[in-house]
Enzyme design. Structure first.
Site, short mmCIF file in Angstrom:
data_model
loop_
_atom_site.label_atom_id
_atom_site.label_comp_id
_atom_site.label_asym_id
_atom_site.label_seq_id
_atom_site.Cartn_x
_atom_site.Cartn_y
_atom_site.Cartn_z
N GLN A 93 0.83 -1.19 0.00
CA GLN A 93 0.00 0.00 0.00
C GLN A 93 0.87 1.25 0.00
O GLN A 93 1.27 1.78 1.03
CB GLN A 93 -0.94 -0.01 1.21
CG GLN A 93 -1.84 1.21 1.35
CD GLN A 93 -2.85 1.34 0.21
OE1 GLN A 93 -2.72 0.72 -0.84
NE2 GLN A 93 -3.87 2.16 0.43
N HIS B 197 -2.09 -3.91 0.18
CA HIS B 197 -2.04 -4.16 -1.26
C HIS B 197 -2.56 -2.87 -1.91
O HIS B 197 -3.64 -2.41 -1.56
CB HIS B 197 -2.91 -5.35 -1.64
CG HIS B 197 -2.78 -5.77 -3.08
ND1 HIS B 197 -3.59 -6.75 -3.64
CD2 HIS B 197 -1.97 -5.34 -4.08
CE1 HIS B 197 -3.26 -6.91 -4.91
NE2 HIS B 197 -2.28 -6.07 -5.20
N GLN B 198 -1.79 -2.32 -2.82
CA GLN B 198 -2.07 -0.97 -3.34
C GLN B 198 -3.53 -0.81 -3.79
O GLN B 198 -4.02 -1.54 -4.64
CB GLN B 198 -1.14 -0.67 -4.51
CG GLN B 198 -1.24 0.77 -5.00
CD GLN B 198 -0.39 1.00 -6.23
OE1 GLN B 198 -0.63 0.43 -7.29
NE2 GLN B 198 0.62 1.85 -6.09
N HIS B 199 -4.20 0.21 -3.22
CA HIS B 199 -5.59 0.49 -3.58
C HIS B 199 -5.95 1.90 -3.14
O HIS B 199 -5.33 2.48 -2.24
CB HIS B 199 -6.55 -0.51 -2.93
CG HIS B 199 -6.59 -0.42 -1.43
ND1 HIS B 199 -5.59 -0.92 -0.62
CD2 HIS B 199 -7.51 0.11 -0.58
CE1 HIS B 199 -5.87 -0.72 0.64
NE2 HIS B 199 -7.04 -0.07 0.70
N LEU B 200 -6.98 2.45 -3.77
CA LEU B 200 -7.55 3.73 -3.39
C LEU B 200 -9.06 3.56 -3.26
O LEU B 200 -9.66 2.68 -3.88
CB LEU B 200 -7.25 4.83 -4.43
CG LEU B 200 -5.78 5.15 -4.67
CD1 LEU B 200 -5.25 4.38 -5.88
CD2 LEU B 200 -5.56 6.65 -4.89
#
Length: 372
Positions: free
Chosen positions: A169, A206-209
């Site tokens: 993230q 875990h990369q998210h927006l």
């Protein structure tokens, strides 16, 4: 790790011609919907009808707290009691762990669509290739738009850039640009996008927006800001200070680059941070202005380490921007602007630490973008 599971999901194709800053004004008492909005809302409604969420939003109560900042408070008890248990986070730079939950493991019925930008020619610069690829990878990035199964508002989705890159993230230039473009695909003035870093109330590493619709105007959409350098501004009128940028007078690529420059410094320096994107007025113009742009707020803030505490509200990205999802009914009734200010101010870095961050940001920022 398995890849390719979402290749059969419907893509939403777009190009630069589909991007617009134009929306209705809040005083119009109505909104427009783009093809992107119609697709997102239609599929989100179907998922709600089919029972893919952990709860319905029929019990959410909304009120505007009297005062200058007109905080938007919403009582949403179920989000606190029925959401997935957050992962334990101890550092801003915590590595991705494939053994923990990540967005490659979600059910296919939680995926609304893929975002696929049509370009005139394949990207050929190392910067873009690095942002779009993880090592050597021939596949196009799969940018997922998925439901948040524990929604805080209508249309609450997660934007997962290049899901199979398995990034932790953290913000990248590519993810920032994708988020800005996603915001520009909507014609609804209440569509917002936010990011929580690790130790700033991110729940999944875990990369998210986050993206969602809010039918109420926020103070930050038209509040005054202080010019620092180039397209870099400072937010001083909210309880937690931060940095502000606008799309007006610049380009999506240049704003993405500068925001990433500052966010990457915070990431490398182990400084927790939150990023909020919304439509608003051009800097220097009041709330009645019809001259619309994208405002981006980047807050360095105190770390929150460990499992999320039980409180009236956590100070994450939407709270810093003035939207308050409240999880305790008794506290909802007694909220005042003063008590809200005190809670949000608790995320503010000590003054000396904030000044050091500000000085370092000014030193690393070399303006190449146009500004007024």
């Amino acid at each position: 790790m398995q890849t390719g599971v979402f290749q059969d999901v419907e893509p939403f194709h777009y190009s630069d011609e589909d991007l617009t800053t134009g929306t209705k004004h809040w005083d119009d008492k109505e909104y427009d919907l783009s093809e992107f909005d119609k697709l997102l809302r239609g599929k989100w409604d179907k998922c709600m009808k089919d029972g893919f969420f952990r709860y319905h939003l029929d019990k959410v109560e909304t009120k505007i707290i009297p005062g200058e900042k007109k905080y938007v408070a919403q009582l949403n008890v179920k989000r606190a009691t029925e959401r997935r248990k957050p992962q334990e986070i101890i550092t801003v730079n915590q590595p991705f762990d494939e053994n923990l939950f990540n967005f490659s493991r979600i059910k296919s019925n939680e995926v609304l669509f893929l975002l696929d930008k049509k370009t005139k020619s394949p990207p050929d610069t190392p910067k873009v290739e690095e942002a779009m690829c993880n090592g050597t990878k021939d596949e196009e990035p799969q940018n997922l738009v998925i439901i948040n199964v524990s929604p805080l508002e209508y249309g609450h989705v997660l934007l997962v850039p290049d899901v199979y890159s398995f990034r932790p993230q953290m913000l990248t230039e590519y993810s920032i640009q994708l988020a800005i473009e996603t915001l520009l695909l909507s014609r609804h003035q209440g569509f917002r996008i936010g990011f929580n870093s690790l130790c700033a109330f991110a729940s999944v590493n875990h990369q998210h927006l986050h993206a969602y619709y809010l039918e109420q105007e926020l103070f930050v959409e038209s509040c005054p800001v202080k010019h620092l350098k180039g397209i870099l501004y400072e937010l001083e009128v909210m309880p937690t200070k931060g940095f502000v940028f606008q799309l007006h007078g610049s380009t999506v690529e240049d704003v993405s680059r500068v925001v990433y420059l500052v966010a990457d410094y915070m990431q490398r320096s182990e400084i927790a941070h939150n990023l909020f994107m919304t439509r608003g007025t051009v800097f220097g113009e009041d709330r009645t202005s019809r001259n619309r742009t994208i405002r981006l707020f980047l807050w360095p803030r105190k770390k929150f380490i460990g499992v999320k505490e039980e409180a009236c509200f956590n100070v994450a990205v939407v709270e810093l921007a003035g939207h308050l999802p409240i999880k305790i009914a008794e506290m909802y009734e007694g909220l005042t602007e003063e008590t809200v200010n005190d809670t949000i101010r608790s995320a503010q870095l000590d003054e000396a630490e904030y000044q050091t961050v500000k000085d370092n940001v000014l030193q690393l920022y070399k303006p190449t973008c146009s500004s007024s």
